[in-house]
Design a protein around this motif. Structure first.
Motif, PDB file in Angstrom:
ATOM      1  N   TYR A  32      12.491  30.407 -39.690  1.00 38.62           N
ATOM      2  CA  TYR A  32      11.680  30.657 -40.881  1.00 38.62           C
ATOM      3  C   TYR A  32      10.196  30.748 -40.548  1.00 38.62           C
ATOM      4  O   TYR A  32       9.699  30.025 -39.687  1.00 38.62           O
ATOM      5  CB  TYR A  32      11.871  29.545 -41.912  1.00 38.62           C
ATOM      6  N   THR A  33       9.495  31.616 -41.258  1.00 40.74           N
ATOM      7  CA  THR A  33       8.050  31.551 -41.330  1.00 40.74           C
ATOM      8  C   THR A  33       7.711  30.494 -42.376  1.00 40.74           C
ATOM      9  O   THR A  33       8.266  30.504 -43.480  1.00 40.74           O
ATOM     10  CB  THR A  33       7.456  32.897 -41.754  1.00 40.74           C
ATOM     11  N   VAL A  34       6.811  29.582 -42.028  1.00 39.30           N
ATOM     12  CA  VAL A  34       6.449  28.521 -42.960  1.00 39.30           C
ATOM     13  C   VAL A  34       4.942  28.587 -43.214  1.00 39.30           C
ATOM     14  O   VAL A  34       4.147  28.651 -42.276  1.00 39.30           O
ATOM     15  CB  VAL A  34       6.828  27.139 -42.417  1.00 39.30           C
ATOM     16  N   GLY A  35       4.603  28.582 -44.470  1.00 38.66           N
ATOM     17  CA  GLY A  35       3.196  28.702 -44.830  1.00 38.66           C
ATOM     18  C   GLY A  35       2.746  27.605 -45.778  1.00 38.66           C
ATOM     19  O   GLY A  35       3.557  27.013 -46.495  1.00 38.66           O
ATOM     20  N   TRP A  36       1.453  27.347 -45.729  1.00 42.08           N
ATOM     21  CA  TRP A  36       0.806  26.465 -46.701  1.00 42.08           C
ATOM     22  C   TRP A  36      -0.031  27.338 -47.641  1.00 42.08           C
ATOM     23  O   TRP A  36      -0.781  28.202 -47.180  1.00 42.08           O
ATOM     24  CB  TRP A  36      -0.093  25.447 -46.019  1.00 42.08           C
ATOM     25  N   TYR A  37       0.124  27.088 -48.915  1.00 40.91           N
ATOM     26  CA  TYR A  37      -0.619  27.795 -49.944  1.00 40.91           C
ATOM     27  C   TYR A  37      -1.293  26.752 -50.825  1.00 40.91           C
ATOM     28  O   TYR A  37      -0.866  25.599 -50.874  1.00 40.91           O
ATOM     29  CB  TYR A  37       0.322  28.658 -50.797  1.00 40.91           C
ATOM     30  N   ARG A  38      -2.339  27.157 -51.527  1.00 41.48           N
ATOM     31  CA  ARG A  38      -2.988  26.207 -52.428  1.00 41.48           C
ATOM     32  C   ARG A  38      -3.374  26.887 -53.728  1.00 41.48           C
ATOM     33  O   ARG A  38      -3.596  28.091 -53.778  1.00 41.48           O
ATOM     34  CB  ARG A  38      -4.214  25.575 -51.777  1.00 41.48           C
ATOM     35  N   GLN A  39      -3.460  26.046 -54.756  1.00 37.89           N
ATOM     36  CA  GLN A  39      -3.813  26.545 -56.075  1.00 37.89           C
ATOM     37  C   GLN A  39      -4.684  25.512 -56.772  1.00 37.89           C
ATOM     38  O   GLN A  39      -4.258  24.377 -56.994  1.00 37.89           O
ATOM     39  CB  GLN A  39      -2.557  26.816 -56.903  1.00 37.89           C
ATOM     40  N   ALA A  40      -5.900  25.945 -57.103  1.00 35.98           N
ATOM     41  CA  ALA A  40      -6.819  25.120 -57.882  1.00 35.98           C
ATOM     42  C   ALA A  40      -6.680  25.494 -59.355  1.00 35.98           C
ATOM     43  O   ALA A  40      -6.232  26.597 -59.679  1.00 35.98           O
ATOM     44  CB  ALA A  40      -8.242  25.328 -57.402  1.00 35.98           C
ATOM     45  N   PRO A  41      -7.070  24.613 -60.253  1.00 37.59           N
ATOM     46  CA  PRO A  41      -6.959  24.930 -61.688  1.00 37.59           C
ATOM     47  C   PRO A  41      -7.679  26.225 -62.030  1.00 37.59           C
ATOM     48  O   PRO A  41      -8.837  26.432 -61.643  1.00 37.59           O
ATOM     49  CB  PRO A  41      -7.630  23.730 -62.357  1.00 37.59           C
ATOM     50  N   GLY A  42      -6.996  27.114 -62.718  1.00 37.92           N
ATOM     51  CA  GLY A  42      -7.580  28.381 -63.123  1.00 37.92           C
ATOM     52  C   GLY A  42      -7.560  29.460 -62.062  1.00 37.92           C
ATOM     53  O   GLY A  42      -7.977  30.596 -62.333  1.00 37.92           O
TER      54      GLY A  42
ATOM     55  N   GLN B 247      -5.485  31.636 -58.778  1.00 41.79           N
ATOM     56  CA  GLN B 247      -4.172  32.041 -58.294  1.00 41.79           C
ATOM     57  C   GLN B 247      -3.840  31.285 -57.013  1.00 41.79           C
ATOM     58  O   GLN B 247      -4.729  30.826 -56.289  1.00 41.79           O
ATOM     59  CB  GLN B 247      -4.165  33.549 -58.022  1.00 41.79           C
ATOM     60  N   ARG B 248      -2.549  31.162 -56.757  1.00 39.24           N
ATOM     61  CA  ARG B 248      -2.106  30.535 -55.513  1.00 39.24           C
ATOM     62  C   ARG B 248      -2.409  31.476 -54.361  1.00 39.24           C
ATOM     63  O   ARG B 248      -2.100  32.676 -54.415  1.00 39.24           O
ATOM     64  CB  ARG B 248      -0.610  30.239 -55.587  1.00 39.24           C
ATOM     65  N   GLY B 249      -2.995  30.933 -53.295  1.00 40.91           N
ATOM     66  CA  GLY B 249      -3.366  31.768 -52.166  1.00 40.91           C
ATOM     67  C   GLY B 249      -2.988  31.148 -50.831  1.00 40.91           C
ATOM     68  O   GLY B 249      -2.806  29.936 -50.728  1.00 40.91           O
ATOM     69  N   LEU B 250      -2.899  32.003 -49.822  1.00 44.08           N
ATOM     70  CA  LEU B 250      -2.510  31.560 -48.492  1.00 44.08           C
ATOM     71  C   LEU B 250      -3.597  30.721 -47.842  1.00 44.08           C
ATOM     72  O   LEU B 250      -4.763  31.111 -47.832  1.00 44.08           O
ATOM     73  CB  LEU B 250      -2.215  32.773 -47.606  1.00 44.08           C
ATOM     74  N   VAL B 251      -3.187  29.594 -47.272  1.00 49.63           N
ATOM     75  CA  VAL B 251      -4.074  28.771 -46.457  1.00 49.63           C
ATOM     76  C   VAL B 251      -3.818  29.070 -44.984  1.00 49.63           C
ATOM     77  O   VAL B 251      -4.726  29.403 -44.221  1.00 49.63           O
ATOM     78  CB  VAL B 251      -3.847  27.277 -46.743  1.00 49.63           C
ATOM     79  N   ALA B 252      -2.566  28.953 -44.587  1.00 47.92           N
ATOM     80  CA  ALA B 252      -2.174  29.202 -43.200  1.00 47.92           C
ATOM     81  C   ALA B 252      -0.666  29.367 -43.156  1.00 47.92           C
ATOM     82  O   ALA B 252       0.049  28.844 -44.011  1.00 47.92           O
ATOM     83  CB  ALA B 252      -2.602  28.049 -42.296  1.00 47.92           C
ATOM     84  N   ARG B 253      -0.190  30.082 -42.132  1.00 46.54           N
ATOM     85  CA  ARG B 253       1.242  30.167 -41.932  1.00 46.54           C
ATOM     86  C   ARG B 253       1.542  30.266 -40.450  1.00 46.54           C
ATOM     87  O   ARG B 253       0.700  30.711 -39.662  1.00 46.54           O
ATOM     88  CB  ARG B 253       1.868  31.317 -42.699  1.00 46.54           C
ATOM     89  N   ILE B 254       2.749  29.846 -40.122  1.00 45.59           N
ATOM     90  CA  ILE B 254       3.192  29.865 -38.735  1.00 45.59           C
ATOM     91  C   ILE B 254       4.535  30.562 -38.676  1.00 45.59           C
ATOM     92  O   ILE B 254       5.453  30.289 -39.464  1.00 45.59           O
ATOM     93  CB  ILE B 254       3.233  28.422 -38.155  1.00 45.59           C
ATOM     94  N   PHE B 255       4.647  31.484 -37.736  1.00 44.57           N
ATOM     95  CA  PHE B 255       5.841  32.301 -37.607  1.00 44.57           C
ATOM     96  C   PHE B 255       6.843  31.635 -36.663  1.00 44.57           C
ATOM     97  O   PHE B 255       6.522  30.657 -35.992  1.00 44.57           O
ATOM     98  CB  PHE B 255       5.453  33.693 -37.125  1.00 44.57           C
TER      99      PHE B 255
END
Length: 115
Positions: free
Chosen positions: A32-42, A44-52
């Motif tokens: 699996y590719t595993v990624g970290w995403y984050r979402q602040a109030p108001g 959109q959820r966005g990519l922080v980092a991912r590892i293949f």
């Protein structure tokens, strides 16, 4: 089927560090590719980092040089080491595992950067 559980969030002062962990259950985690995403109030959820699956990595522009993603396939865990934290890093951080046309999400962990 893959289940993901994030941990390691909390309150930290600006300039501090946290390490998040995403623990997975299920088979074939290494593929699996595993990624970290984050979402602040108001926001959109966005990519922080991912590892293949081959160990290569990708980072969002705002965290390059400060965050490091890594994986331990034997433990079926992906880590996000976050250094030099800023107030704008405050968000709920989510883990996502992806393979082909399948995505699995964790429940998220709150990170708050404040003095």
């Amino acid at each position: 089927q893959v289940q993901l559980v994030e941990s390691g969030g909390g309150l930290v002062q600006p300039g501090g560090s946290l390490r998040l962990a995403c623990a997975a259950s299920g088979s074939f985690f290494a593929s699996y590719t595993v990624g970290w995403y984050r979402q602040a109030p108001g926001d959109q959820r966005g990519l922080v980092a991912r590892i293949f699956s081959d160990g290569s990595t990708e980072y969002g522009d705002s965290v390059k040089g400060r965050f490091t993603i890594s994986r331990d396939n034997a433990k079926r865990t992906v880590y996000l080491q976050m250094d030099s934290l800023k107030p704008e890093d405050t968000a709920v951080y989510y883990c996502k595992a992806s393979r082909t046309f399948t995505n699995y999400w964790g429940q998220g962990t709150q990170v708050t950067v404040s003095s």
